[in-house]
Design a protein around this motif. Structure first.
Motif, PDB file in Angstrom:
ATOM      1  N   THR A 164       1.536   0.010   2.782  1.00  0.00           N
ATOM      2  CA  THR A 164       3.058  -0.411   2.368  1.00  0.00           C
ATOM      3  C   THR A 164       3.202   1.490   0.983  1.00  0.00           C
ATOM      4  O   THR A 164       3.269   1.829   1.316  1.00  0.00           O
ATOM      5  N   ARG A 165       4.606   0.905   1.130  1.00  0.00           N
ATOM      6  CA  ARG A 165       5.128   1.927  -0.120  1.00  0.00           C
ATOM      7  C   ARG A 165       4.621   2.069  -1.021  1.00  0.00           C
ATOM      8  O   ARG A 165       4.427   3.375  -1.712  1.00  0.00           O
ATOM      9  N   ASP A 166       3.591   1.283  -1.811  1.00  0.00           N
ATOM     10  CA  ASP A 166       2.921   1.495  -2.869  1.00  0.00           C
ATOM     11  C   ASP A 166       1.711   1.233  -2.752  1.00  0.00           C
ATOM     12  O   ASP A 166       1.292   1.508  -4.083  1.00  0.00           O
ATOM     13  N   ALA A 167       0.769   0.116  -1.339  1.00  0.00           N
ATOM     14  CA  ALA A 167      -0.739   0.857  -1.919  1.00  0.00           C
ATOM     15  C   ALA A 167      -0.943   0.845  -0.721  1.00  0.00           C
ATOM     16  O   ALA A 167      -0.771   0.899   0.882  1.00  0.00           O
ATOM     17  N   VAL A 168      -2.218   0.876  -0.341  1.00  0.00           N
ATOM     18  CA  VAL A 168      -3.248   0.843   1.032  1.00  0.00           C
ATOM     19  C   VAL A 168      -3.934  -0.024   0.686  1.00  0.00           C
ATOM     20  O   VAL A 168      -4.563  -0.153  -0.005  1.00  0.00           O
ATOM     21  N   ALA A 169      -4.966  -1.026   1.947  1.00  0.00           N
ATOM     22  CA  ALA A 169      -5.365  -1.810   1.960  1.00  0.00           C
ATOM     23  C   ALA A 169      -6.272  -1.622   3.351  1.00  0.00           C
ATOM     24  O   ALA A 169      -5.760  -1.612   4.243  1.00  0.00           O
ATOM     25  N   PHE A 170      -7.671  -1.875   2.404  1.00  0.00           N
ATOM     26  CA  PHE A 170      -8.598  -1.902   4.352  1.00  0.00           C
ATOM     27  C   PHE A 170      -8.824  -3.397   4.565  1.00  0.00           C
ATOM     28  O   PHE A 170      -9.844  -3.652   2.835  1.00  0.00           O
ATOM     29  N   SER A 255       4.661  -9.912   2.908  1.00  0.00           N
ATOM     30  CA  SER A 255       3.212  -9.903   4.157  1.00  0.00           C
ATOM     31  C   SER A 255       2.254 -10.739   3.261  1.00  0.00           C
ATOM     32  O   SER A 255       2.084 -10.113   2.578  1.00  0.00           O
ATOM     33  N   ASP A 256       1.702 -12.077   4.142  1.00  0.00           N
ATOM     34  CA  ASP A 256       0.518 -11.824   3.250  1.00  0.00           C
ATOM     35  C   ASP A 256      -0.910 -10.844   2.321  1.00  0.00           C
ATOM     36  O   ASP A 256      -1.426 -11.009   1.617  1.00  0.00           O
ATOM     37  N   PRO A 257      -0.645  -9.973   3.569  1.00  0.00           N
ATOM     38  CA  PRO A 257      -2.031  -9.511   3.207  1.00  0.00           C
ATOM     39  C   PRO A 257      -1.875  -8.047   2.315  1.00  0.00           C
ATOM     40  O   PRO A 257      -2.314  -7.613   1.534  1.00  0.00           O
ATOM     41  N   ALA A 258      -0.568  -8.026   1.782  1.00  0.00           N
ATOM     42  CA  ALA A 258       0.053  -7.166   0.874  1.00  0.00           C
ATOM     43  C   ALA A 258      -0.236  -7.609  -0.628  1.00  0.00           C
ATOM     44  O   ALA A 258       0.113  -7.217  -1.838  1.00  0.00           O
TER      45      ALA A 258
END
Length: 335
Positions: A164-170, A255-258
């Motif tokens: 996203t514009r504010d974060a990365v998640a794995f 979205s849910d993952p975010a």
């Protein structure tokens, strides 16, 4: 509120028709697609095998070459996911990668988000490595390495990258294993459109024990299979208006993952405590000054050497045993 397109569809060209500002954007992160809808071969075409329904694709490494595929479009933020089954038996030196990158466009300023699966000698587990590069920060790699709590060669497991514009998640099987905030990663945060890749290749020089164990093609071909291909992203298109791009980015963020709930944060902490075997945050040899996004935990620090490597598996097991006993005691107290 920014206007948005009538539909933010999964990897399809977005219409230029705008809906009223009150309409809510929805991003479907569970819908899957056929290979030909969003991907094209990258290299080693004769080593790419597609199922009859085009929903599963296998990429092979043999003596002639590795292989891989790439998304037909580039994306500026999104959720990128696939269920993957890795090669079994002796896989030392083999590297399977599922990642986003724009190195083919920004040679010295590229961004990248990696899942790299590193093979091993017989009897030793595959390891998975995540990495984050932003604006060409290859000299400041942010590697973390984990062993998986399952055998990734016997069945498919889902691996996902959220940007996203504010974060990365794995994510691994819908459990977040790593989260990087833009505000803390500063100028090294990925900021430019990227394509999605999947590859298998010979990493003998470094992948297993620093190159001690190399690919042995007697055990090949090495086959990595991908299914449940999901690509819910903001496709970069010359016809897409700025308002539409912003609306898509907002949909990704909603979205849910975010949404990092307390339950997700707790699950992430448990995964990292039990499975992380290397962290750049504790690698004081390479980085005497920790990165801004590193949350250094004293109890974790004791588990890692100055090289950032886990001290011993036994150390982790003792700590896990104490944690289990503590949790059990807390549960009894709550009864």
């Amino acid at each position: 509120m920014l206007l948005r397109l009538a539909s933010i569809a999964l990897a399809v060209v977005v219409s230029a028709v705008l809906l009223p500002a009150s309409a809510a954007a929805v991003l479907n992160v569970t819908a899957t697609v056929a290979f030909q809808e969003v991907y094209t071969p990258l290299f080693g075409s004769h080593n790419i095998r597609r199922s009859a329904d085009d929903r599963t694709v296998s990429i092979l490494l043999d003596r002639s070459t590795g292989s891989g595929f790439i998304s037909s479009s580039m994306y500026h933020h999104g959720f990128f996911s696939a269920s993957i089954k890795l090669p079994s038996d002796y896989t030392a030196g083999v590297v399977v990668a599922f990642y986003t990158s724009n190195a083919h466009v920004y040679e010295k300023r590229h961004d990248e988000l990696d899942f790299e699966f590193l093979g091993n000698i017989r009897g030793k587990p595959w390891r998975v490595q995540t990495n984050v590069y932003g604006n060409g920060s290859v000299s400041r790699g942010r590697e973390e390495r984990y062993v998986l709590p399952f055998d990734p060669t016997t069945e498919f497991h889902r691996y996902s990258i959220l940007w996203t514009r504010d974060a990365v998640a794995f994510y691994v099987d819908d459990v977040p294993v790593r989260h990087v905030s833009r505000s803390r990663a500063a100028g090294d945060f990925p900021s430019k459109p990227m394509a999605l890749y999947a590859t298998v290749w010979d990493g003998s020089n470094w992948a297993t024990s620093g190159g001690r164990y190399r690919v042995n093609y007697h055990y090949g071909p090495f086959v990595a299979s991908f299914t449940d291909l999901a690509l819910a992203g903001c496709r970069v298109d010359q016809l897409m208006l700025p308002a539409a791009q912003a609306g898509c980015a907002e949909a990704v963020e909603a979205s849910d993952p975010a949404v990092m709930t307390l339950g997700k944060l707790q699950a992430m902490r448990r995964f990292r405590e039990r499975n992380m075997v290397y962290s750049y945050c504790y690698d004081t040899r390479r980085y005497p000054v920790p990165f801004a996004e590193c949350d250094l935990v004293e109890s974790e620090r004791k588990m890692f050497k100055e090289s950032g490597q886990l001290r011993t598996i036994a150390h982790r097991r003792r700590r896990a045993g104490r944690r289990t006993a503590r949790d059990a005691g807390g549960a009894k107290a709550d009864m």
